[in-house]
Design a protein around this motif. Sequence first.
Motif, PDB file in Angstrom:
ATOM      1  N   VAL A 193       3.547  13.294   6.555  1.00 51.13           N
ATOM      2  CA  VAL A 193       2.409  12.597   7.181  1.00 51.13           C
ATOM      3  C   VAL A 193       1.829  12.148   6.003  1.00 51.13           C
ATOM      4  O   VAL A 193       1.948  13.106   4.657  1.00 51.13           O
ATOM      5  N   PRO A 194       0.733  11.231   5.857  1.00 49.31           N
ATOM      6  CA  PRO A 194       0.093  10.836   4.741  1.00 49.31           C
ATOM      7  C   PRO A 194      -0.694  12.071   4.466  1.00 49.31           C
ATOM      8  O   PRO A 194      -1.371  12.644   5.250  1.00 49.31           O
ATOM      9  N   ALA A 195      -0.895  12.516   3.067  1.00 46.56           N
ATOM     10  CA  ALA A 195      -1.925  13.508   2.523  1.00 46.56           C
ATOM     11  C   ALA A 195      -3.274  13.323   2.667  1.00 46.56           C
ATOM     12  O   ALA A 195      -4.034  14.167   2.787  1.00 46.56           O
ATOM     13  N   ALA A 196      -3.703  11.930   2.434  1.00 47.45           N
ATOM     14  CA  ALA A 196      -5.109  11.791   2.749  1.00 47.45           C
ATOM     15  C   ALA A 196      -5.431  11.460   4.212  1.00 47.45           C
ATOM     16  O   ALA A 196      -4.723  11.123   5.062  1.00 47.45           O
ATOM     17  N   GLY A 197      -6.867  11.760   4.331  1.00 48.20           N
ATOM     18  CA  GLY A 197      -7.229  11.521   5.853  1.00 48.20           C
ATOM     19  C   GLY A 197      -6.813  12.700   6.675  1.00 48.20           C
ATOM     20  O   GLY A 197      -6.608  13.900   6.227  1.00 48.20           O
ATOM     21  N   ASP A 198      -7.268  12.480   8.079  1.00 52.12           N
ATOM     22  CA  ASP A 198      -6.872  13.364   8.874  1.00 52.12           C
ATOM     23  C   ASP A 198      -5.835  13.432   9.789  1.00 52.12           C
ATOM     24  O   ASP A 198      -5.836  13.999  10.732  1.00 52.12           O
ATOM     25  N   THR A 199      -4.798  12.856   9.199  1.00 54.99           N
ATOM     26  CA  THR A 199      -3.505  12.374   9.790  1.00 54.99           C
ATOM     27  C   THR A 199      -2.797  13.838  10.008  1.00 54.99           C
ATOM     28  O   THR A 199      -1.998  14.040  11.214  1.00 54.99           O
ATOM     29  N   TYR A 200      -2.863  14.675   9.106  1.00 51.35           N
ATOM     30  CA  TYR A 200      -2.179  15.801   9.037  1.00 51.35           C
ATOM     31  C   TYR A 200      -3.048  16.893  10.205  1.00 51.35           C
ATOM     32  O   TYR A 200      -2.057  17.456  10.871  1.00 51.35           O
ATOM     33  N   ASP A 201      -4.043  17.104  10.233  1.00 51.28           N
ATOM     34  CA  ASP A 201      -4.832  17.919  11.211  1.00 51.28           C
ATOM     35  C   ASP A 201      -4.226  17.326  12.567  1.00 51.28           C
ATOM     36  O   ASP A 201      -4.023  18.229  13.523  1.00 51.28           O
ATOM     37  N   ASP A 222       0.756  -1.233  -0.125  1.00 50.02           N
ATOM     38  CA  ASP A 222       0.078  -0.155   0.003  1.00 50.02           C
ATOM     39  C   ASP A 222       0.953   1.313  -0.018  1.00 50.02           C
ATOM     40  O   ASP A 222       1.550   1.367   0.870  1.00 50.02           O
ATOM     41  N   VAL A 223       0.608   2.083  -0.793  1.00 46.69           N
ATOM     42  CA  VAL A 223       1.373   2.987  -1.175  1.00 46.69           C
ATOM     43  C   VAL A 223       0.581   4.612  -1.297  1.00 46.69           C
ATOM     44  O   VAL A 223      -0.440   4.577  -1.566  1.00 46.69           O
ATOM     45  N   GLY A 224       0.967   5.590  -0.737  1.00 49.39           N
ATOM     46  CA  GLY A 224       0.136   6.898  -0.568  1.00 49.39           C
ATOM     47  C   GLY A 224       1.167   7.970  -0.731  1.00 49.39           C
ATOM     48  O   GLY A 224       2.225   7.812  -0.448  1.00 49.39           O
ATOM     49  N   GLU A 225       0.444   9.136  -0.986  1.00 45.27           N
ATOM     50  CA  GLU A 225       1.393  10.279  -1.265  1.00 45.27           C
ATOM     51  C   GLU A 225       1.588  11.019   0.187  1.00 45.27           C
ATOM     52  O   GLU A 225       0.521  10.798   1.164  1.00 45.27           O
ATOM     53  N   PHE A 226       2.650  11.876   0.586  1.00 49.33           N
ATOM     54  CA  PHE A 226       3.040  12.181   1.924  1.00 49.33           C
ATOM     55  C   PHE A 226       3.103  13.619   1.597  1.00 49.33           C
ATOM     56  O   PHE A 226       3.631  14.122   0.568  1.00 49.33           O
ATOM     57  N   THR A 227       3.007  14.221   2.687  1.00 51.13           N
ATOM     58  CA  THR A 227       3.161  15.776   2.703  1.00 51.13           C
ATOM     59  C   THR A 227       4.117  16.011   3.934  1.00 51.13           C
ATOM     60  O   THR A 227       3.966  15.474   4.868  1.00 51.13           O
ATOM     61  N   GLU A 228       4.616  17.598   3.967  1.00 52.15           N
ATOM     62  CA  GLU A 228       5.301  17.824   5.251  1.00 52.15           C
ATOM     63  C   GLU A 228       4.701  18.935   6.047  1.00 52.15           C
ATOM     64  O   GLU A 228       3.993  19.601   5.441  1.00 52.15           O
TER      65      GLU A 228
END
Length: 351
Positions: free
Chosen positions: A276-284, A238-244
Amino acid sequence: MPDPPRPRPTLTSVRDRLRALLPSAELVDEGDEPPGRRSLAMFLSLVVALVMWFSFSMRETYPLTMRMPVVIAQTPPGSALRSRPPEVATVTLRGEGWTLLSLTRRTPTITVDAESRVVSLAAALSELGLPDGIEVQAVTPQAVELDLDTETNRRLPIRLRERIGTEVGFDLLRPPRLSPDSVTVTGAQSLLGTLDSWPTDLLVARDVEDSFTRIVALADTFGGLLRPSVEATRVQVDVGEFTEGFRDLQVEVENVPPGVLGVRFDPPRVRAVFRVPAAGDTYDRALNSPRVRAVVDFFDIARDTTRQDGQVPVSPRWPDNLDIRNVTLQPARVGYFIQRPAAPEPGDGGE
């Protein structure tokens, strides 16, 4: 009375027969034949002569030494091989050339069903079913002593060997998942006792930016001595896009001993930079969770031999259910000052 031996064909007689089949060649005197036609006739004569010579020669009897693979198809009941026996045997045969030639094109395999620790390759070769007219003159080795142990089985986890690289800005969301994730392995007890997992072949994927599924074969690291119950496993990646992201954190201290009021740090706050993963609420959640902390262990302060207001490392902390990666703190070390209770003034003890 036996028939007299037939004379072998010579190059001259073969050429005469060939010219008889080509009457056009007789219309021109040999001295007047074009050089090209004369050379062609000589070449064809030579080819025919070689074919006839080879055909007659292959009817003769010859010796032949060849290496035949040896396969132990079955061991005595309740036992298993602990090491490989010789994989080939050197066999000397004698027979007609044509028959020997057919054997070299498809080398026979000596298959042995062992009933005891010592097996006879000569006996196994006699049951191989060689073509008629083939005589076995020698086998080396004639017998093999098998290295046997008690046969058993164990359930082992499958260990994925992988080399997965993602595109810039992407990463694995979780470790690859295997189905099945374990395997039953059967073989010699002494070999199984050395294992804690069973590896796969190497899975290589480069510049990945999407999730994928791959069937990966299990590795045969013991050359067939151990038998896994399955030959492959299904791997889900499973691969996803990440953001800083980043946030400022108050530096805290833990494991403070008695007699210490507290510790002041310089600077008192550090900046945490993470992915953190860009999708979902992980960033918040990463930006707002109170459980994301910057901590100094007092034991590091106690081990500091520089001076009272030296520098110590700061460590990031975050909850296990929060997917934060590649966390760095800026700065990574801070100065400190230990706050202790004030010493009593002289004469304050009373009488």
